[in-house]
Design an enzyme around this catalytic site. Structure first.
Site, mmCIF file in Angstrom:
data_model
loop_
_atom_site.group_PDB
_atom_site.id
_atom_site.type_symbol
_atom_site.label_atom_id
_atom_site.label_comp_id
_atom_site.label_asym_id
_atom_site.label_seq_id
_atom_site.Cartn_x
_atom_site.Cartn_y
_atom_site.Cartn_z
ATOM 1 N N SER A 14 0.830 -1.212 0.000
ATOM 2 C CA SER A 14 0.000 0.000 0.000
ATOM 3 C C SER A 14 0.863 1.261 0.000
ATOM 4 O O SER A 14 0.479 2.281 -0.583
ATOM 5 C CB SER A 14 -0.979 0.016 1.179
ATOM 6 O OG SER A 14 -0.330 0.307 2.391
ATOM 7 N N HIS A 110 8.199 3.498 8.767
ATOM 8 C CA HIS A 110 7.994 2.584 9.900
ATOM 9 C C HIS A 110 6.769 3.051 10.704
ATOM 10 O O HIS A 110 6.639 4.245 10.976
ATOM 11 C CB HIS A 110 9.243 2.562 10.790
ATOM 12 C CG HIS A 110 9.106 1.597 11.919
ATOM 13 N ND1 HIS A 110 9.227 0.231 11.746
ATOM 14 C CD2 HIS A 110 8.790 1.793 13.224
ATOM 15 C CE1 HIS A 110 9.019 -0.365 12.904
ATOM 16 N NE2 HIS A 110 8.755 0.549 13.814
HETATM 17 C C1 GRF Z 1 3.757 -0.533 6.791
HETATM 18 O O1 GRF Z 1 3.074 -0.429 8.003
HETATM 19 C C2 GRF Z 1 5.150 0.031 6.907
HETATM 20 O O2 GRF Z 1 5.222 1.098 7.794
HETATM 21 C C3 GRF Z 1 5.921 -1.141 7.446
HETATM 22 O O3 GRF Z 1 5.373 -2.271 6.805
HETATM 23 C C4 GRF Z 1 4.027 -1.994 6.414
HETATM 24 C C5 GRF Z 1 3.962 -2.211 4.937
HETATM 25 O O4 GRF Z 1 2.651 -2.028 4.441
HETATM 26 N N1 GRF Z 1 7.338 -0.966 7.217
HETATM 27 P P1 GRF Z 1 2.431 -1.936 2.870
HETATM 28 O O5 GRF Z 1 3.042 -3.214 2.278
HETATM 29 O O6 GRF Z 1 3.108 -0.710 2.361
HETATM 30 O O7 GRF Z 1 0.954 -1.900 2.694
#
Ligand code: GRF
Length: 202
Positions: A14, A110
């Site tokens: 996402s 993060h």
């Molecule tokens: C997100 O919460 C990001 O902060 C963390 O992993 C998750 C990835 O989500 N590092 P997506 O794959 O971008 O939906």
């Protein structure tokens, strides 16, 4: 010349999608996503990239020594002339070799207010700890876990009735917003790094 972004992911994608959308809408001007690399076969993020006509590469990491793997990834990023690497749910630590190949040119998002709650399940850790404010962080990447200089953070209150899911969903909205903003700041070189501090210059 458009700046070329390489996105590394392992899952849902996402944040990749939010970056792609920001580029398409001009919130990140003069940029393109040159390549999406996944270390996991079948990551939904790579399907999202394909649907947008963006080049993808799956490089399975299983069983490979960290630097051996990273050399393959760096070669692919260089092949696509990548200026900036964006980690977007990429579930691997980078080797010193990788970090040195893109000095101050690797960002990560993060889902916590670093340095609190690095690592996995940060939203759950935050809830269990009982913090009243949660958030997310975009930072430069070094070889340590969730550790480099902070470019942007977003803060949001934790509600009494929050669950891991509701809190994660609100944090994710902010992730999508600040990741694009941070990428723009970095691509436009509107910052300088003093020690651990990222100072905006405009
Ligand atoms: C997100 O919460 C990001 O902060 C963390 O992993 C998750 C990835 O989500 N590092 P997506 O794959 O971008 O939906």
């Amino acid at each position: 010349m458009k700046k070329r972004i390489g996105v590394l992911l392992s899952g849902r994608g996402s944040n990749f999608e939010a970056l792609a959308e920001s580029i398409a809408s001009g919130r990140i001007p003069n940029a393109e996503i040159a390549i999406v690399v996944s270390n996991r076969d079948g990551a939904p993020g790579t399907d999202r990239a394909k649907a947008r006509g963006i080049a993808t590469r799956v490089i399975p990491s299983k069983g490979l020594e960290r630097e051996t793997y990273d050399r393959e990834v760096v070669a692919v990023l260089n092949e696509h002339k990548v200026d900036l690497v964006c980690l977007a749910g990429y579930m691997r630590l980078l080797s010193p070799y990788f970090v040195a190949a893109f000095p101050n040119r690797i960002l990560n998002i993060h889902p916590s207010l670093l340095p609190s709650f690095p690592g996995l399940e940060s939203q759950r850790q935050a809830l269990e700890y009982g913090v009243q404010f949660a958030g997310c962080t975009v930072h430069f990447v070094d070889e340590n876990l969730d550790a480099g200089p902070i470019v942007l953070q977003a803060v949001l209150p934790v509600n009494d009735n929050d669950t891991e899911d509701t809190l994660s969903a609100r944090i994710l909205e902010q992730e999508h917003r600040i990741y694009s903003e941070a990428v723009r700041i970095v691509l436009e070189d509107r910052y300088k790094i003093q020690g651990r501090r990222v100072i905006r210059t405009t």
